[in-house]
Write a protein that holds these residues in place. Sequence first.
Motif, PDB file in Angstrom:
ATOM      1  N   ARG A 126       0.836  -1.207   0.000  1.00 33.51           N
ATOM      2  CA  ARG A 126       0.000   0.000   0.000  1.00 33.51           C
ATOM      3  C   ARG A 126       0.868   1.253   0.000  1.00 33.51           C
ATOM      4  O   ARG A 126       0.560   2.228  -0.678  1.00 33.51           O
ATOM      5  N   SER A 127       2.000   1.234   0.715  1.00 31.93           N
ATOM      6  CA  SER A 127       2.864   2.419   0.761  1.00 31.93           C
ATOM      7  C   SER A 127       3.448   2.716  -0.623  1.00 31.93           C
ATOM      8  O   SER A 127       3.541   3.879  -1.012  1.00 31.93           O
ATOM      9  N   ASP A 130       0.578   4.097  -2.784  1.00 27.50           N
ATOM     10  CA  ASP A 130       0.253   5.466  -2.390  1.00 27.50           C
ATOM     11  C   ASP A 130       1.292   6.468  -2.885  1.00 27.50           C
ATOM     12  O   ASP A 130       0.950   7.572  -3.315  1.00 27.50           O
TER      13      ASP A 130
END
Length: 140
Positions: A126-127, A130
Amino acid sequence: MAGCVFCGIVAGDVPAFRVADEPDGVAFLDTRPVFKGHLLVVPRAHLVTLADLPSESIAGYFGLVRRLAVAVEAGLDAGGTFVAMNNKVSQSVPHLHTHVVPRTKGDGLRGFFWPRTRYADDTEARSYADRVAAALPGSA
């Protein structure tokens, strides 16, 4: 651009086995093919990376790439194609170019040309997602 082999091919000063010569780009056989029939598609203008391709040229250029991918498959009786582009890293000629490589089942090419990895967990994945989304031009 002086000294650019692909600009020389576009201009007709450097010999190449041309497949297409259109306003949106020129396609020719790669001299060191992954498989026979491997094409390189280049825009007529000297552009180094995909980011340099003007927005108004995207449809025409990638329309040509798409048509050539279909033609490689049909003309060479290939099972499919591998279409790829390097930008800066591993770009052997600093002129935007797209590879269209014929593929057949059992041809020995396995996935990508580099080792694959995994994310440690969903949080790490997810990082990365993002960070890319935040850098996307036009994102709010």
